[in-house]
Design a protein around this motif. Structure first.
Motif, mmCIF file in Angstrom:
data_model
loop_
_atom_site.group_PDB
_atom_site.id
_atom_site.type_symbol
_atom_site.label_atom_id
_atom_site.label_comp_id
_atom_site.label_asym_id
_atom_site.label_seq_id
_atom_site.Cartn_x
_atom_site.Cartn_y
_atom_site.Cartn_z
ATOM 1 N N GLY A 1 0.792 -1.219 0.000
ATOM 2 C CA GLY A 1 0.000 0.000 0.000
ATOM 3 C C GLY A 1 0.821 1.263 0.000
ATOM 4 O O GLY A 1 0.297 2.355 -0.258
ATOM 5 N N SER B 1 2.571 3.496 -6.849
ATOM 6 C CA SER B 1 2.445 2.427 -5.867
ATOM 7 C C SER B 1 3.432 1.293 -6.134
ATOM 8 O O SER B 1 3.841 1.052 -7.271
ATOM 9 N N GLY C 1 0.396 2.179 4.607
ATOM 10 C CA GLY C 1 -0.140 1.118 3.782
ATOM 11 C C GLY C 1 -1.346 0.430 4.395
ATOM 12 O O GLY C 1 -2.002 0.940 5.305
ATOM 13 N N PHE C 2 -1.633 -0.758 3.887
ATOM 14 C CA PHE C 2 -2.791 -1.530 4.311
ATOM 15 C C PHE C 2 -2.573 -2.179 5.675
ATOM 16 O O PHE C 2 -1.462 -2.588 6.000
ATOM 17 N N TYR D 1 -10.442 -4.927 0.512
ATOM 18 C CA TYR D 1 -9.402 -3.932 0.282
ATOM 19 C C TYR D 1 -9.555 -3.462 -1.162
ATOM 20 O O TYR D 1 -9.588 -4.285 -2.074
ATOM 21 N N CYS E 1 -8.586 -0.434 -4.304
ATOM 22 C CA CYS E 1 -7.775 0.673 -4.801
ATOM 23 C C CYS E 1 -8.149 0.915 -6.262
ATOM 24 O O CYS E 1 -8.262 -0.028 -7.052
ATOM 25 N N SER F 1 -7.785 2.600 -0.784
ATOM 26 C CA SER F 1 -6.523 3.264 -1.103
ATOM 27 C C SER F 1 -6.780 4.243 -2.251
ATOM 28 O O SER F 1 -7.297 3.856 -3.298
ATOM 29 N N VAL G 1 -3.982 4.814 2.286
ATOM 30 C CA VAL G 1 -4.981 3.834 2.709
ATOM 31 C C VAL G 1 -5.735 4.354 3.931
ATOM 32 O O VAL G 1 -5.127 4.809 4.902
#
Length: 251
Positions: A36, A53, A96-97, A186, A188, A209, A243
């Motif tokens: 992430g 990314s 990040g995640f 999740y 993005c 994200s 994120v």
């Protein structure tokens, strides 16, 4: 900790229509980056850096892999870089995640276009934790599809195209009902997709994200913000994100 680093280009290739995969060598970033996060690249002849990314990491080889779409003169210039050249980078950048998942749980990854790459690295890390991964990947057309086999090697994968030229015709949200049960999601991709996903899954815990053009990339300016539900009001995508918990943001 974000550091300014020189990253050596190991390889460059076009893997789909206007989509470039680039592998970069740097010990610090490859050691410290998490799923992430991104690198903020300075392209020769341009003042503002480009946030890109991280799609994969090989810590043994001390390399990271990034993917980017050629959408303007800056990314077109970056695509012309060749093996052996160096890029000025800030990284690893952003938060990040969250990887906190019980073993034997199932996660759903939903990506659109150039929002797909960070989900690849995330999927690989989840697999190491014995977490089942299901992926829904959205593209404009067959010529835009990339990393299909990469995701298939990690779990059940659904490919969706806007025009139906490959996979399932429609939107990523059209496929969610087909995947079965999952514990968290999740996502993005472009903002309209994130809005649709968060609305469709409003009762499900998840993370979003954000893709965003940035100014400084380190939280010193307010060029990239997102509205949130907490007392802070707006948060900076480059520093507080990219994120965020789906329940935290207002989009």
């Amino acid at each position: 900790m974000i550091k300014k680093e020189k990253m050596e280009i190991v390889s460059v290739s076009e893997i789909a229509m206007n989509t470039v995969e680039m592998t970069l060598k740097n010990k610090y970033v490859s050691l410290h980056a998490t799923p992430g996060q991104f690198v903020h690249l300075l392209i020769k002849g341009y003042t503002l850096r480009r946030p890109i990314s991280i799609a994969d990491i090989d810590r043994n080889a001390e390399t990271i892999t990034i993917l980017f779409k050629i959408v303007g003169s800056g990314t077109a210039e970056l695509a012309n870089y060749t093996q052996g050249m160096f890029i000025d980078a800030l990284g690893p950048s952003g938060n990040g995640f969250s990887m906190e998942q019980p073993k034997d749980s199932t996660v759903l990854l939903i990506g659109g276009g150039i929002g797909i790459p960070p989900l690849h690295y995330l999927a690989k890390e989840f697999l190491k934790q014995n977490i089942r991964v299901i992926s829904i990947l959205g593209f404009q057309t067959k010529a835009s599809v990339f990393y299909e086999s990469h995701f298939q090697a990690l779990g059940d994968t659904y490919i969706v195209t806007d025009d139906g030229s490959y996979g399932i015709k429609g939107l990523v949200t059209d496929v969610i009902a087909q995947v079965g049960d999952f514990d968290q999601y999740y996502s993005c991709g472009p903002l309209p997709m994130l809005q649709a996903v968060s609305t469709k899954l409003e009762k499900q815990e998840g993370y979003l994200s954000f893709e965003e053009r940035m100014g400084c990339g380190v939280g010193a300016c307010f060029a990239c913000v997102v509205k949130t539900n907490d007392a802070a009001g707006y948060k900076k995508i480059c520093k507080d994100g990219p994120v965020f918990s789906a329940n935290e943001v207002v989009i």
